[in-house]
Motif scaffolding. Structure first.
Motif, PDB file in Angstrom:
ATOM      1  N   GLY A   1       0.803  -1.214   0.000  1.00 51.69           N
ATOM      2  CA  GLY A   1       0.000   0.000   0.000  1.00 51.69           C
ATOM      3  C   GLY A   1       0.839   1.269   0.000  1.00 51.69           C
ATOM      4  O   GLY A   1       0.401   2.314  -0.490  1.00 51.69           O
ATOM      5  N   SER A   2       2.062   1.178   0.510  1.00 55.64           N
ATOM      6  CA  SER A   2       2.923   2.360   0.562  1.00 55.64           C
ATOM      7  C   SER A   2       3.613   2.645  -0.764  1.00 55.64           C
ATOM      8  O   SER A   2       4.116   3.745  -0.976  1.00 55.64           O
ATOM      9  CB  SER A   2       3.987   2.182   1.648  1.00 55.64           C
ATOM     10  OG  SER A   2       5.017   1.297   1.234  1.00 55.64           O
ATOM     11  N   ARG A   3       3.645   1.668  -1.659  1.00 56.56           N
ATOM     12  CA  ARG A   3       4.387   1.840  -2.913  1.00 56.56           C
ATOM     13  C   ARG A   3       3.959   3.057  -3.719  1.00 56.56           C
ATOM     14  O   ARG A   3       4.808   3.788  -4.215  1.00 56.56           O
ATOM     15  CB  ARG A   3       4.321   0.572  -3.768  1.00 56.56           C
ATOM     16  CG  ARG A   3       5.074  -0.594  -3.180  1.00 56.56           C
ATOM     17  CD  ARG A   3       6.533  -0.280  -3.023  1.00 56.56           C
ATOM     18  NE  ARG A   3       7.254  -1.475  -2.620  1.00 56.56           N
ATOM     19  CZ  ARG A   3       8.348  -1.465  -1.902  1.00 56.56           C
ATOM     20  NH1 ARG A   3       8.878  -0.328  -1.519  1.00 56.56           N
ATOM     21  NH2 ARG A   3       8.933  -2.587  -1.565  1.00 56.56           N
ATOM     22  N   PRO A   4       2.668   3.326  -3.876  1.00 53.58           N
ATOM     23  CA  PRO A   4       2.319   4.538  -4.633  1.00 53.58           C
ATOM     24  C   PRO A   4       2.484   5.818  -3.807  1.00 53.58           C
ATOM     25  O   PRO A   4       2.399   6.918  -4.351  1.00 53.58           O
ATOM     26  CB  PRO A   4       0.858   4.311  -5.026  1.00 53.58           C
ATOM     27  CG  PRO A   4       0.336   3.338  -4.031  1.00 53.58           C
ATOM     28  CD  PRO A   4       1.498   2.485  -3.619  1.00 53.58           C
ATOM     29  N   GLY A   5       2.743   5.683  -2.512  1.00 53.50           N
ATOM     30  CA  GLY A   5       2.832   6.854  -1.650  1.00 53.50           C
ATOM     31  C   GLY A   5       3.973   7.791  -1.981  1.00 53.50           C
ATOM     32  O   GLY A   5       3.793   9.005  -2.086  1.00 53.50           O
ATOM     33  N   VAL A   6       5.166   7.242  -2.140  1.00 48.35           N
ATOM     34  CA  VAL A   6       6.325   8.089  -2.438  1.00 48.35           C
ATOM     35  C   VAL A   6       6.110   8.839  -3.752  1.00 48.35           C
ATOM     36  O   VAL A   6       6.245  10.071  -3.801  1.00 48.35           O
ATOM     37  CB  VAL A   6       7.634   7.267  -2.448  1.00 48.35           C
ATOM     38  CG1 VAL A   6       8.799   8.123  -2.910  1.00 48.35           C
ATOM     39  CG2 VAL A   6       7.901   6.681  -1.066  1.00 48.35           C
ATOM     40  N   PRO A   7       5.743   8.142  -4.849  1.00 43.89           N
ATOM     41  CA  PRO A   7       5.502   8.879  -6.082  1.00 43.89           C
ATOM     42  C   PRO A   7       4.338   9.871  -5.964  1.00 43.89           C
ATOM     43  O   PRO A   7       4.356  10.929  -6.593  1.00 43.89           O
ATOM     44  CB  PRO A   7       5.179   7.805  -7.120  1.00 43.89           C
ATOM     45  CG  PRO A   7       5.581   6.510  -6.525  1.00 43.89           C
ATOM     46  CD  PRO A   7       5.670   6.703  -5.043  1.00 43.89           C
ATOM     47  N   ALA A   8       3.344   9.547  -5.146  1.00 47.23           N
ATOM     48  CA  ALA A   8       2.224  10.474  -4.967  1.00 47.23           C
ATOM     49  C   ALA A   8       2.697  11.752  -4.273  1.00 47.23           C
ATOM     50  O   ALA A   8       2.264  12.854  -4.629  1.00 47.23           O
ATOM     51  CB  ALA A   8       1.099   9.809  -4.177  1.00 47.23           C
ATOM     52  N   PHE A   9       3.584  11.620  -3.297  1.00 47.88           N
ATOM     53  CA  PHE A   9       4.136  12.810  -2.644  1.00 47.88           C
ATOM     54  C   PHE A   9       4.984  13.607  -3.633  1.00 47.88           C
ATOM     55  O   PHE A   9       4.923  14.841  -3.660  1.00 47.88           O
ATOM     56  CB  PHE A   9       4.973  12.425  -1.414  1.00 47.88           C
ATOM     57  CG  PHE A   9       4.175  12.375  -0.147  1.00 47.88           C
ATOM     58  CD1 PHE A   9       4.032  13.487   0.655  1.00 47.88           C
ATOM     59  CD2 PHE A   9       3.553  11.196   0.236  1.00 47.88           C
ATOM     60  CE1 PHE A   9       3.282  13.436   1.824  1.00 47.88           C
ATOM     61  CE2 PHE A   9       2.806  11.131   1.399  1.00 47.88           C
ATOM     62  CZ  PHE A   9       2.665  12.247   2.192  1.00 47.88           C
ATOM     63  N   ARG A  10       5.760  12.911  -4.460  1.00 46.22           N
ATOM     64  CA  ARG A  10       6.582  13.611  -5.462  1.00 46.22           C
ATOM     65  C   ARG A  10       5.684  14.308  -6.491  1.00 46.22           C
ATOM     66  O   ARG A  10       5.971  15.434  -6.898  1.00 46.22           O
ATOM     67  CB  ARG A  10       7.535  12.643  -6.135  1.00 46.22           C
ATOM     68  CG  ARG A  10       8.556  12.077  -5.147  1.00 46.22           C
ATOM     69  CD  ARG A  10       9.860  11.684  -5.765  1.00 46.22           C
ATOM     70  NE  ARG A  10      10.688  10.919  -4.839  1.00 46.22           N
ATOM     71  CZ  ARG A  10      11.282  11.391  -3.752  1.00 46.22           C
ATOM     72  NH1 ARG A  10      11.163  12.662  -3.445  1.00 46.22           N
ATOM     73  NH2 ARG A  10      12.012  10.612  -2.981  1.00 46.22           N
ATOM     74  N   ALA A  11       4.603  13.650  -6.888  1.00 43.97           N
ATOM     75  CA  ALA A  11       3.670  14.261  -7.832  1.00 43.97           C
ATOM     76  C   ALA A  11       3.008  15.485  -7.205  1.00 43.97           C
ATOM     77  O   ALA A  11       2.833  16.521  -7.873  1.00 43.97           O
ATOM     78  CB  ALA A  11       2.617  13.241  -8.269  1.00 43.97           C
ATOM     79  N   ALA A  12       2.656  15.391  -5.924  1.00 48.29           N
ATOM     80  CA  ALA A  12       2.055  16.541  -5.244  1.00 48.29           C
ATOM     81  C   ALA A  12       3.057  17.690  -5.171  1.00 48.29           C
ATOM     82  O   ALA A  12       2.691  18.857  -5.364  1.00 48.29           O
ATOM     83  CB  ALA A  12       1.575  16.150  -3.850  1.00 48.29           C
TER      84      ALA A  12
END
Length: 176
Positions: free
Chosen positions: A32-43
């Protein structure tokens, strides 16, 4: 004389550790954390050119470090991450970077707030995982309550920072 009913088994009276359950739980959080880092970078990209960009970029690094710590804990406990979970995690990470929540990186749309809400939810989930690991630590060799408590506090700080970004920017978005 009335008999006192037997107290139900409580969490303070643990039985043997269900290692399979804990391994699955940790791997589900890792997945579940895998998309988290890229989501923070995208934000962070959404907020390019603003003070919020630096905050979100720093949080992306922190979330990535937390993810690495979770991987270390999984390994320390002698658990493995199934190949299917690693593959699904890679796909999820790629999807997070594409930023399906705010694909055009708009600062002035409803999607901007949804993007921040998603980050908030991810950090709330991560906080709960660290809280649970802190509670389990006395019963699980290899789990460190101090480490989990530190990661919990750190994640709560990240959550407060995302909420600050929201609070600093929401009036402009919603009230013009």
């Amino acid at each position: 004389m009335s008999e006192t009913p037997a107290a139900p088994a409580s969490e303070s009276q643990p039985s043997a550790l269900d290692r399979e359950m804990l391994e699955d739980y940790l791997n589900q959080h890792l997945l579940g954390s895998r998309p988290g880092v890229p989501a923070f970078r995208a934000a962070a990209d959404t907020w390019e050119g603003t003070p919020q960009h630096a905050v979100l970029a720093r949080l992306a690094d922190g979330v990535e470090a937390s993810q690495e710590r979770l991987e270390e804990i999984i390994a320390r406990l002698g658990f493995t991450t199934p190949v299917r979970d690693r593959a699904a995690g890679a796909v999820a990470a790629a999807g997070g970077r594409l930023n399906p929540v705010n694909a055009v990186r708009a600062k002035g749309s409803g999607w901007t707030q949804v993007e921040l809400d998603v980050l908030t939810g991810a950090l709330q989930g991560q906080s709960e995982m660290w809280r649970i690991l802190e509670r389990l630590a006395p019963h699980v060799p290899g789990l460190d309550a101090e480490e989990a408590r530190g990661l919990l506090e750190q994640t709560r700080e990240y959550l407060a920072e995302v909420q600050r970004v929201t609070d600093e920017t929401l009036l402009r978005r919603f009230l013009g």
